[in-house]
Design a protein around this motif. Structure first.
Motif, PDB file in Angstrom:
ATOM      1  N   GLU A   1      55.061  25.161  24.924  1.00 47.37           N
ATOM      2  CA  GLU A   1      53.692  24.965  24.421  1.00 47.37           C
ATOM      3  C   GLU A   1      52.714  24.837  25.594  1.00 47.37           C
ATOM      4  O   GLU A   1      51.691  25.516  25.629  1.00 47.37           O
ATOM      5  CB  GLU A   1      53.610  23.660  23.597  1.00 47.37           C
ATOM      6  N   VAL A   2      53.075  23.958  26.502  1.00 48.85           N
ATOM      7  CA  VAL A   2      52.196  23.695  27.646  1.00 48.85           C
ATOM      8  C   VAL A   2      52.052  24.960  28.503  1.00 48.85           C
ATOM      9  O   VAL A   2      50.953  25.299  28.950  1.00 48.85           O
ATOM     10  CB  VAL A   2      52.733  22.525  28.499  1.00 48.85           C
ATOM     11  N   VAL A   3      53.175  25.647  28.727  1.00 53.18           N
ATOM     12  CA  VAL A   3      53.155  26.866  29.539  1.00 53.18           C
ATOM     13  C   VAL A   3      52.178  27.875  28.932  1.00 53.18           C
ATOM     14  O   VAL A   3      51.344  28.465  29.641  1.00 53.18           O
ATOM     15  CB  VAL A   3      54.574  27.472  29.637  1.00 53.18           C
ATOM     16  N   LYS A   4      52.241  28.038  27.638  1.00 52.90           N
ATOM     17  CA  LYS A   4      51.360  29.007  26.970  1.00 52.90           C
ATOM     18  C   LYS A   4      49.897  28.616  27.143  1.00 52.90           C
ATOM     19  O   LYS A   4      49.048  29.441  27.434  1.00 52.90           O
ATOM     20  CB  LYS A   4      51.708  29.084  25.482  1.00 52.90           C
ATOM     21  N   LYS A   5      49.636  27.316  27.005  1.00 52.02           N
ATOM     22  CA  LYS A   5      48.276  26.811  27.119  1.00 52.02           C
ATOM     23  C   LYS A   5      47.737  27.073  28.545  1.00 52.02           C
ATOM     24  O   LYS A   5      46.623  27.561  28.725  1.00 52.02           O
ATOM     25  CB  LYS A   5      48.294  25.300  26.809  1.00 52.02           C
ATOM     26  N   VAL A   6      48.568  26.778  29.518  1.00 48.99           N
ATOM     27  CA  VAL A   6      48.158  26.965  30.918  1.00 48.99           C
ATOM     28  C   VAL A   6      47.868  28.443  31.191  1.00 48.99           C
ATOM     29  O   VAL A   6      46.888  28.790  31.860  1.00 48.99           O
ATOM     30  CB  VAL A   6      49.236  26.419  31.886  1.00 48.99           C
ATOM     31  N   LEU A   7      48.677  29.329  30.635  1.00 50.25           N
ATOM     32  CA  LEU A   7      48.460  30.763  30.849  1.00 50.25           C
ATOM     33  C   LEU A   7      47.148  31.206  30.208  1.00 50.25           C
ATOM     34  O   LEU A   7      46.396  31.993  30.783  1.00 50.25           O
ATOM     35  CB  LEU A   7      49.641  31.570  30.316  1.00 50.25           C
ATOM     36  N   GLN A   8      46.892  30.659  29.036  1.00 51.48           N
ATOM     37  CA  GLN A   8      45.628  30.986  28.349  1.00 51.48           C
ATOM     38  C   GLN A   8      44.415  30.578  29.202  1.00 51.48           C
ATOM     39  O   GLN A   8      43.429  31.288  29.286  1.00 51.48           O
ATOM     40  CB  GLN A   8      45.546  30.227  27.027  1.00 51.48           C
ATOM     41  N   ASP A   9      44.539  29.397  29.808  1.00 48.84           N
ATOM     42  CA  ASP A   9      43.413  28.849  30.574  1.00 48.84           C
ATOM     43  C   ASP A   9      43.254  29.484  31.950  1.00 48.84           C
ATOM     44  O   ASP A   9      42.291  29.203  32.654  1.00 48.84           O
ATOM     45  CB  ASP A   9      43.585  27.327  30.765  1.00 48.84           C
ATOM     46  N   ASN A  10      44.215  30.288  32.375  1.00 42.99           N
ATOM     47  CA  ASN A  10      44.173  30.818  33.738  1.00 42.99           C
ATOM     48  C   ASN A  10      44.362  32.335  33.752  1.00 42.99           C
ATOM     49  O   ASN A  10      45.259  32.853  34.423  1.00 42.99           O
ATOM     50  CB  ASN A  10      45.240  30.138  34.605  1.00 42.99           C
ATOM     51  N   THR A  11      43.512  33.007  33.042  1.00 39.97           N
ATOM     52  CA  THR A  11      43.687  34.458  32.921  1.00 39.97           C
ATOM     53  C   THR A  11      43.543  35.172  34.268  1.00 39.97           C
ATOM     54  O   THR A  11      44.204  36.174  34.507  1.00 39.97           O
ATOM     55  CB  THR A  11      42.664  35.043  31.916  1.00 39.97           C
ATOM     56  N   SER A  12      42.718  34.614  35.143  1.00 39.85           N
ATOM     57  CA  SER A  12      42.562  35.291  36.439  1.00 39.85           C
ATOM     58  C   SER A  12      43.860  35.245  37.240  1.00 39.85           C
ATOM     59  O   SER A  12      44.167  36.164  37.996  1.00 39.85           O
ATOM     60  CB  SER A  12      41.410  34.672  37.230  1.00 39.85           C
ATOM     61  N   SER A  13      44.623  34.172  37.057  1.00 37.49           N
ATOM     62  CA  SER A  13      45.908  34.087  37.756  1.00 37.49           C
ATOM     63  C   SER A  13      46.866  35.152  37.242  1.00 37.49           C
ATOM     64  O   SER A  13      47.693  35.689  37.991  1.00 37.49           O
ATOM     65  CB  SER A  13      46.542  32.708  37.552  1.00 37.49           C
ATOM     66  N   ILE A  14      46.757  35.446  35.948  1.00 36.03           N
ATOM     67  CA  ILE A  14      47.635  36.488  35.389  1.00 36.03           C
ATOM     68  C   ILE A  14      47.278  37.839  36.004  1.00 36.03           C
ATOM     69  O   ILE A  14      48.167  38.614  36.378  1.00 36.03           O
ATOM     70  CB  ILE A  14      47.492  36.524  33.846  1.00 36.03           C
ATOM     71  N   GLU A  15      45.991  38.081  36.171  1.00 39.11           N
ATOM     72  CA  GLU A  15      45.539  39.312  36.841  1.00 39.11           C
ATOM     73  C   GLU A  15      46.149  39.394  38.230  1.00 39.11           C
ATOM     74  O   GLU A  15      46.728  40.411  38.603  1.00 39.11           O
ATOM     75  CB  GLU A  15      44.000  39.295  36.982  1.00 39.11           C
ATOM     76  N   ASP A  16      45.976  38.300  38.959  1.00 38.93           N
ATOM     77  CA  ASP A  16      46.515  38.247  40.323  1.00 38.93           C
ATOM     78  C   ASP A  16      48.002  38.580  40.328  1.00 38.93           C
ATOM     79  O   ASP A  16      48.488  39.343  41.157  1.00 38.93           O
ATOM     80  CB  ASP A  16      46.319  36.845  40.931  1.00 38.93           C
ATOM     81  N   TYR A  17      48.706  38.000  39.391  1.00 40.85           N
ATOM     82  CA  TYR A  17      50.159  38.207  39.326  1.00 40.85           C
ATOM     83  C   TYR A  17      50.469  39.683  39.122  1.00 40.85           C
ATOM     84  O   TYR A  17      51.328  40.262  39.787  1.00 40.85           O
ATOM     85  CB  TYR A  17      50.734  37.374  38.173  1.00 40.85           C
ATOM     86  N   LYS A  18      49.720  40.294  38.209  1.00 37.56           N
ATOM     87  CA  LYS A  18      49.958  41.718  37.917  1.00 37.56           C
ATOM     88  C   LYS A  18      49.621  42.587  39.122  1.00 37.56           C
ATOM     89  O   LYS A  18      50.167  43.670  39.284  1.00 37.56           O
ATOM     90  CB  LYS A  18      49.134  42.134  36.705  1.00 37.56           C
ATOM     91  N   ASN A  19      48.700  42.085  39.948  1.00 33.64           N
ATOM     92  CA  ASN A  19      48.341  42.838  41.157  1.00 33.64           C
ATOM     93  C   ASN A  19      49.289  42.530  42.321  1.00 33.64           C
ATOM     94  O   ASN A  19      48.980  42.828  43.472  1.00 33.64           O
ATOM     95  CB  ASN A  19      46.905  42.523  41.572  1.00 33.64           C
ATOM     96  N   GLY A  20      50.390  41.910  41.994  1.00 36.12           N
ATOM     97  CA  GLY A  20      51.410  41.708  43.030  1.00 36.12           C
ATOM     98  C   GLY A  20      51.363  40.359  43.722  1.00 36.12           C
ATOM     99  O   GLY A  20      52.199  40.062  44.579  1.00 36.12           O
ATOM    100  N   LYS A  21      50.403  39.514  43.413  1.00 36.48           N
ATOM    101  CA  LYS A  21      50.336  38.196  44.051  1.00 36.48           C
ATOM    102  C   LYS A  21      51.239  37.210  43.310  1.00 36.48           C
ATOM    103  O   LYS A  21      50.769  36.357  42.551  1.00 36.48           O
ATOM    104  CB  LYS A  21      48.886  37.679  44.048  1.00 36.48           C
ATOM    105  N   THR A  22      52.532  37.357  43.511  1.00 36.63           N
ATOM    106  CA  THR A  22      53.482  36.543  42.744  1.00 36.63           C
ATOM    107  C   THR A  22      53.420  35.060  43.135  1.00 36.63           C
ATOM    108  O   THR A  22      53.968  34.207  42.449  1.00 36.63           O
ATOM    109  CB  THR A  22      54.924  37.060  42.942  1.00 36.63           C
ATOM    110  N   LYS A  23      52.723  34.810  44.239  1.00 37.62           N
ATOM    111  CA  LYS A  23      52.609  33.416  44.688  1.00 37.62           C
ATOM    112  C   LYS A  23      51.890  32.522  43.669  1.00 37.62           C
ATOM    113  O   LYS A  23      52.038  31.309  43.693  1.00 37.62           O
ATOM    114  CB  LYS A  23      51.852  33.356  46.024  1.00 37.62           C
TER     115      LYS A  23
END
Ligand code: ADP
Ligand code: MG
Ligand code: ZN
Length: 476
Positions: free
Chosen positions: A421-443
């Motif tokens: 539940e918490v993981v999903k919420k955090v992902l929702q609140d941090n969409t820019s981090s998801i972008e970064d991740y998709k662009n290869g910034k796995t950090k």
């Protein structure tokens, strides 16, 4: 031409007796000038010395801890000199028959090799008073007069300033661990005179030596010897004649200076001290004292590496104080996780103790507490991050860690559903981090884990958080 140093140290250490060597006055450091005195230690006419048995005992203990042989019949002698810090005009010391002889210390060189440094002799003697240079002129305080000393004289086996420091350090750790002396260098209870000469490498013959007086820190010893080595090498290279002399280390100028040369040297006219009988030491007494020597720090380090399989670095740090070494060992045994024990001691516990400047015996918690804390983490009842908080609480209150965990509701959450539940919420609140991740910034995963931990007040099981985050982010 390459040169090497030849160095021998004369170390003076104040023995940890309660009373002085020839009278019943206290050995306590400081005090108002001339309050720890009596006719004997002030050298008044007609007073007679009595040898303190404890001094012989501590002297022998030093000898046995330093692998010396004991002279079972030894003697006190008078060393005559005239100086106001010595009111009798002679010091009662030992000349021909010192208490101990022919011992050694093994030092560990930086390349890992072990080198054996010989000890010529150890004798017992009295300390002198102290001159105070004031605006009213020079005054003298006899509180220190008659405080017992052991003088430990090394053979000229040391070959560099570094080796001299290693020797002096190990000597200190042995004296301190066996409680022969408190070794407080800043109070003068451990100090050393360093004798040094130079010679061409490969040569057998010793050169002309100088003696640098009264150094009471390892740093000063090393710096003074380095300076003196260079000075002597320069002199030899320039064809100058060196002379046997006593020098003083000037810390502020960073140089050694002449105090007196051989021509001015005293003739001490040693002779047997007629007011004291010979010291006779039976075999049983030697045995008794041998049994009283604890496991020495370097021996402990070696044993910890073997027995508990911790890195040498860890062993050396936890053994820095004997009490800490014992604390480690009990925790290691009780927790079954020695590496965790040394990690806690070297890290969080040392940090807390340094902040409050306290010693091991002042800790509110015991090895049993720490072992329990380690177990709670290893059994995954709490996370390591929470463990740090529990430690702080345990340090403050001395409560058992399981009680702290229960009272504060700190049990680790391993409920995957709840964490998801918490993981999903955090992902929702941090969409820019998801972008970064998709662009290869796995950090960014690290950042997201941090957000989940924050949201769960550190209670979520980090492994599960990591797993779920990686799974979920890939789905997006
Ligand atoms: P003293 O009592 O006059 O100072 P010692 O013979 O007791 O003389 O020696 C004192 C110290 O000097 C010892 O530690 C010894 O190892 C060291 N020593 C002796 N000869 C030399 C030398 N040539 N170079 C360096 N150190 C030396
Ligand atoms: Mg000397
Ligand atoms: Zn006295």
């Amino acid at each position: 031409m390459e040169f090497e140093a030849v160095i021998g140290l004369e170390v003076h250490t104040e023995l940890a007796t309660k009373t002085k060597i020839y009278c019943g006055c206290t050995t306590e450091f400081g005090g108002k000038p001339n309050t720890h005195v009596c006719p004997i230690c002030m050298g008044l006419p007609g007073s007679l010395p009595q040898l303190n048995k404890k001094v012989v005992e501590y002297g022998m203990k030093a000898g046995l801890a330093l692998n010396c042989s004991i002279n079972q019949v030894s003697r006190m002698d008078r060393k005559n000199y005239f100086y106001p810090d010595c009111p009798k005009n002679y010091q009662i010391t030992q000349d021909e028959k010192p208490l101990c002889h022919d011992g050694y210390i093994d030092i560990e060189l930086e390349n890992g090799e072990t080198k054996r440094i010989g000890i010529e002799r150890i004798h017992i003697e009295e300390d002198a008073g102290k001159l105070l240079h004031t605006k009213f002129g020079t005054l003298v305080d006899y509180n220190r007069a008659g405080v017992p000393l052991a003088e430990i004289v090394s053979k000229p086996d040391l070959r560099s300033p570094r080796e001299a420091v290693l020797y002096f350090e190990r000597l200190k750790s042995i004296l301190q661990a066996s409680k022969i002396s408190d070794c407080k260098m800043e109070q003068g209870s451990l100090r050393c005179d360093a004798n040094i000469s130079v010679r061409e490498k490969g040569s057998e013959k010793f050169g002309i030596r100088t003696e640098i007086k009264n150094m009471n820190s390892f740093k000063a010893l090393e710096k003074a010897l380095k300076y003196e080595f260079k000075r002597q090498v320069e002199a030899v290279k320039n064809g100058k004649k060196l002379t046997v002399e006593t020098r003083r280390w000037d810390e502020t100028k960073g140089i050694t200076e002449v105090m007196r040369s051989k021509e001015e040297a005293n003739d001490y006219r040693y002779f047997p001290e007629g007011d004291l009988v010979a010291i006779n030491i039976p075999d049983e007494w030697i045995e008794e004292i041998k049994n009283d020597i604890p496991e020495l720090p370097h021996e402990k380090v070696e044993r910890f590496i073997k027995e508990y399989e911790i890195p040498k670095y860890d062993a050396e740090v936890v053994v820095l104080s004997m009490d800490m070494g014992n604390f480690f060992e009990e925790t290691a045994k009780k927790s079954g996780d020695p590496k965790a024990a040394s990690n806690w001691i070297m890290g969080d516990i040392s940090k807390l103790m340094n902040e409050d400047v306290i010693r091991v015996e002042e800790l509110k918690f015991t090895p049993m507490h720490l072992a329990k804390l380690i177990k709670l983490i290893n059994e995954k009842t709490i996370s390591k991050a929470i463990g740090k908080k529990v430690l702080e609480e345990m340090y403050k209150t001395g409560e058992m860690p399981d009680k702290i965990v229960k009272d504060k509701g700190l049990v680790q959450n391993s409920d995957e559903g709840a964490i998801l539940e918490v993981v999903k919420k955090v992902l929702q609140d941090n969409t820019s981090s998801i972008e970064d991740y998709k662009n290869g910034k796995t950090k960014v995963i690290g950042f997201l884990v941090g957000q989940v931990m924050k949201a769960t007040k550190g209670k979520a099981n980090p492994q599960i958080v990591n797993k779920l985050l990686n799974e979920e982010i890939k789905k997006l």
